[in-house]
Design a protein around this motif. Structure first.
Motif, PDB file in Angstrom:
ATOM      1  N   ASN A 210      14.311  11.304  -8.830  1.00  0.00           N
ATOM      2  CA  ASN A 210      12.406  10.187  -8.559  1.00  0.00           C
ATOM      3  C   ASN A 210      12.757   9.653  -9.961  1.00  0.00           C
ATOM      4  N   GLY A 211      11.332   8.913  -9.463  1.00  0.00           N
ATOM      5  CA  GLY A 211      11.079   7.628 -10.798  1.00  0.00           C
ATOM      6  C   GLY A 211      10.142   7.197 -10.332  1.00  0.00           C
ATOM      7  N   SER A 212       9.251   6.844 -11.953  1.00  0.00           N
ATOM      8  CA  SER A 212       8.316   5.681 -11.908  1.00  0.00           C
ATOM      9  C   SER A 212       8.648   4.137 -12.392  1.00  0.00           C
ATOM     10  N   TYR A 213       7.344   3.096 -11.145  1.00  0.00           N
ATOM     11  CA  TYR A 213       7.575   1.503 -12.722  1.00  0.00           C
ATOM     12  C   TYR A 213       6.291   1.083 -12.113  1.00  0.00           C
ATOM     13  N   LEU A 214       5.885   0.709 -13.373  1.00  0.00           N
ATOM     14  CA  LEU A 214       4.446   0.000 -13.794  1.00  0.00           C
ATOM     15  C   LEU A 214       5.079  -1.645 -13.655  1.00  0.00           C
ATOM     16  N   VAL A 215       4.332  -2.119 -13.054  1.00  0.00           N
ATOM     17  CA  VAL A 215       4.477  -4.362 -12.896  1.00  0.00           C
ATOM     18  C   VAL A 215       3.100  -3.945 -14.264  1.00  0.00           C
ATOM     19  N   PRO A 216       4.702  -4.963 -15.245  1.00  0.00           N
ATOM     20  CA  PRO A 216       3.507  -5.346 -16.625  1.00  0.00           C
ATOM     21  C   PRO A 216       2.339  -5.695 -16.268  1.00  0.00           C
ATOM     22  N   MET A 243       5.332  -6.598  -4.097  1.00  0.00           N
ATOM     23  CA  MET A 243       6.644  -6.177  -3.650  1.00  0.00           C
ATOM     24  C   MET A 243       7.532  -6.553  -3.897  1.00  0.00           C
ATOM     25  N   GLU A 244       7.273  -8.191  -4.365  1.00  0.00           N
ATOM     26  CA  GLU A 244       8.528  -9.164  -5.102  1.00  0.00           C
ATOM     27  C   GLU A 244       8.596  -8.095  -6.252  1.00  0.00           C
ATOM     28  N   PRO A 245       8.039  -7.730  -7.294  1.00  0.00           N
ATOM     29  CA  PRO A 245       8.780  -6.980  -8.457  1.00  0.00           C
ATOM     30  C   PRO A 245       8.907  -5.553  -8.301  1.00  0.00           C
ATOM     31  N   LEU A 246       8.215  -5.186  -7.363  1.00  0.00           N
ATOM     32  CA  LEU A 246       8.398  -3.619  -7.511  1.00  0.00           C
ATOM     33  C   LEU A 246      10.052  -3.422  -6.323  1.00  0.00           C
ATOM     34  N   ALA A 247      10.145  -3.583  -5.315  1.00  0.00           N
ATOM     35  CA  ALA A 247      11.248  -4.332  -4.553  1.00  0.00           C
ATOM     36  C   ALA A 247      12.220  -3.989  -5.782  1.00  0.00           C
ATOM     37  N   PRO A 248      12.700  -4.298  -6.775  1.00  0.00           N
ATOM     38  CA  PRO A 248      14.405  -4.530  -7.542  1.00  0.00           C
ATOM     39  C   PRO A 248      13.805  -2.924  -8.388  1.00  0.00           C
ATOM     40  N   ALA A 249      12.177  -2.536  -8.420  1.00  0.00           N
ATOM     41  CA  ALA A 249      13.119  -1.014  -8.765  1.00  0.00           C
ATOM     42  C   ALA A 249      12.916  -0.255  -8.296  1.00  0.00           C
ATOM     43  N   LEU A 250      12.890   0.123  -6.582  1.00  0.00           N
ATOM     44  CA  LEU A 250      12.919   0.706  -5.707  1.00  0.00           C
ATOM     45  C   LEU A 250      15.030   0.673  -5.815  1.00  0.00           C
ATOM     46  N   LYS A 251      15.254  -0.473  -5.955  1.00  0.00           N
ATOM     47  CA  LYS A 251      16.884  -0.805  -5.771  1.00  0.00           C
ATOM     48  C   LYS A 251      17.194   0.006  -7.115  1.00  0.00           C
ATOM     49  N   GLY A 272      -0.176   0.278   2.470  1.00  0.00           N
ATOM     50  CA  GLY A 272      -1.376  -0.038   1.701  1.00  0.00           C
ATOM     51  C   GLY A 272      -1.746  -1.082   2.517  1.00  0.00           C
ATOM     52  N   GLY A 273      -1.339  -1.712   3.491  1.00  0.00           N
ATOM     53  CA  GLY A 273      -1.233  -2.887   3.825  1.00  0.00           C
ATOM     54  C   GLY A 273      -0.148  -3.727   5.146  1.00  0.00           C
ATOM     55  N   PRO A 274      -0.443  -4.743   6.119  1.00  0.00           N
ATOM     56  CA  PRO A 274       1.052  -5.007   6.732  1.00  0.00           C
ATOM     57  C   PRO A 274       1.635  -5.930   5.759  1.00  0.00           C
ATOM     58  N   ARG A 275       1.324  -6.242   5.193  1.00  0.00           N
ATOM     59  CA  ARG A 275       1.723  -7.403   4.113  1.00  0.00           C
ATOM     60  C   ARG A 275       3.102  -5.904   3.216  1.00  0.00           C
ATOM     61  N   ILE A 276       2.551  -5.611   3.084  1.00  0.00           N
ATOM     62  CA  ILE A 276       2.931  -4.690   1.658  1.00  0.00           C
ATOM     63  C   ILE A 276       4.895  -4.231   2.151  1.00  0.00           C
ATOM     64  N   LEU A 277       4.006  -3.329   4.309  1.00  0.00           N
ATOM     65  CA  LEU A 277       5.193  -3.125   4.906  1.00  0.00           C
ATOM     66  C   LEU A 277       6.094  -4.373   4.865  1.00  0.00           C
ATOM     67  N   GLY A 332       4.982   5.805  -2.799  1.00  0.00           N
ATOM     68  CA  GLY A 332       4.225   5.432  -3.233  1.00  0.00           C
ATOM     69  C   GLY A 332       3.618   4.648  -4.441  1.00  0.00           C
ATOM     70  N   PHE A 333       2.858   3.426  -3.413  1.00  0.00           N
ATOM     71  CA  PHE A 333       2.023   2.580  -4.223  1.00  0.00           C
ATOM     72  C   PHE A 333       1.364   2.390  -5.120  1.00  0.00           C
ATOM     73  N   GLY A 334       0.130   1.998  -6.236  1.00  0.00           N
ATOM     74  CA  GLY A 334      -1.182   1.681  -6.647  1.00  0.00           C
ATOM     75  C   GLY A 334      -1.054   1.639  -7.990  1.00  0.00           C
ATOM     76  N   PRO A 335      -2.707   1.608  -8.251  1.00  0.00           N
ATOM     77  CA  PRO A 335      -3.116   1.622  -9.550  1.00  0.00           C
ATOM     78  C   PRO A 335      -2.583   0.696 -10.481  1.00  0.00           C
ATOM     79  N   GLY A 336      -1.896  -0.146 -11.702  1.00  0.00           N
ATOM     80  CA  GLY A 336      -1.257  -0.613 -12.171  1.00  0.00           C
ATOM     81  C   GLY A 336      -0.848  -1.451 -13.095  1.00  0.00           C
ATOM     82  N   ILE A 337      -0.041  -1.871 -11.793  1.00  0.00           N
ATOM     83  CA  ILE A 337       0.351  -1.864 -10.439  1.00  0.00           C
ATOM     84  C   ILE A 337       1.365  -0.690 -10.675  1.00  0.00           C
TER      85      ILE A 337
END
Length: 379
Positions: A210-216, A243-251, A272-277, A332-337
């Protein structure tokens, strides 16, 4: 290895459809200068219906923060035990087998946490650890899975119970006319979920990393403005593009584990909404169908905050699971981001000593090093 077993999910009996939501917005906010924009955004959520705790007439009233919080506490005590009992039964465990209770919620406040009440009323051991998480919003569903994974890795053989309790309708603010708040009125729904992470045995997702990432510098993009009237939801228009900055963290997390994020067998993602997916499909390079469980949750229940990930996983279970050793990603995605991410494989029930149970030790927390074994206090 710890295994996330089948979640149990419950939604309230009151239903509001997309058309009812749009009609309410037209009638309640008919003079709003940005009404047409709000209506378009609500339509674009893809939410066909949501379940809410109270009839719509009661939901639209604001009797005060104290009354709403009392409703939250009463509803949690009424509805949470049933999903816990179902989750325990699916994991073939009893309350006495649970070593830690991780309770996540961002739509009401209790101190002591509901965990204390659960221990006193449902037969959990008095030495069970309590881990309430209140400020991670929608990301808390993924965080709960990850903290359960961490605990079961640190204390081999231990079992964790995850509970997500979200009554988003209790945060409705009739006088808040911001577009973000109007959008939230058509997006969020209510739901309660629970799941067990077994330290040994079990059918479900065997958690491996597992891992965590926060978009600055995005901490004000999703937030609560806490006022005398309660929680006012703040949503920046830039959130759908995260999702553009978060996808690299998943990769990166998948790559650290020797996997490729675009070549996995299942994906359980917070919707969170259709655009996220849609964007995640684009940036990960996977077909839209890969997120069908998450999209079904969004369509049928709306965004039920921290419970989304558990409901999407429940839908995969109800479809019959997947192939043995199938590899997957949950997030899961949420505040922080903030992103809370976990990798795992599908496993069927096995006993300690079987090939699945005796696999090589896994690394936890995404740091590439096996954690030391701690002596469990479980009797």
């Amino acid at each position: 290895m710890a295994t996330l077993c089948r979640p149990a999910v419950s939604v309230p009996e009151h239903v509001i459809t997309m058309e009812q939501t749009l009609e309410l917005a037209r009638s309640v906010h008919k003079d709003h200068p940005q009404l047409q924009l709000a209506l378009r955004l609500i339509r674009n959520t893809g939410v066909q219906k949501r379940h809410i705790l109270q009839p719509i007439e009661e939901t639209l009233r604001h009797p005060g923060l104290d009354a709403r919080n009392a409703t939250y506490e009463a509803a949690a005590k009424e509805r949470v035990p049933a999903v816990i009992r179902e989750a325990l039964a699916s994991a073939e465990l009893g309350p006495e087998d649970i070593d830690v209770i991780i309770y996540v919620s961002c739509t009401g406040f209790m101190m002591p946490s509901l965990t204390a009440w659960l221990i006193n009323t449902m037969g959990f051991r008095t030495d069970a650890r309590q881990v309430p998480i209140a400020q991670l919003g929608c990301a808390a569903g993924g965080a709960a899975i990850n903290r359960a994974h961490d605990f079961c890795t640190a204390y081999p053989g231990s079992n964790a119970l995850i509970v997500a309790c979200e009554f988003c309708s209790l945060c409705y603010q009739p006088t808040d006319l911001s577009v973000g708040n109007l959008l939230s009125n058509g997006l969020f729904g209510d739901g309660v979920a629970a799941a067990v992470v077994r330290g040994e045995g079990g059918t479900g997702v065997q958690l491996e990393r597992n891992g965590s990432y926060l978009v600055p510098n995005t901490e004000d993009w999703i937030a609560y403005d806490v006022r005398s009237t309660g929680f006012h939801f703040k949503l920046d228009k830039r959130v759908p593009g995260t999702m553009e900055p978060l996808a690299p963290a998943l990769k990166e997390l998948a790559g650290q584990h020797g996997w490729s994020a675009d070549a996995l067998d299942f994906y359980i993602i917070h919707a969170g909404g259709p655009r996220i997916l849609d964007d995640l499909s684009k940036y990960l390079g996977v077909p839209p169908e890969a997120f069908r469980f998450s999209r079904a949750t969004l369509t049928e229940y709306g965004n039920i905050a921290s419970a989304v990930v558990l409901d999407a996983l429940r839908r995969m279970f109800d479809e019959g699971g997947t192939a043995p050793a199938a590899r997957g990603l949950m997030a899961g995605f949420g505040p922080g981001i903030t992103a809370e991410m976990v990798l795992g494989r599908w496993t069927t029930s096995h006993s300690p000593g079987s090939p699945a149970a005796s696999a090589a030790p896994v690394t936890a927390g995404g740091v590439g090093a096996t954690r030391p074994a701690f002596v469990s206090r479980r009797k």
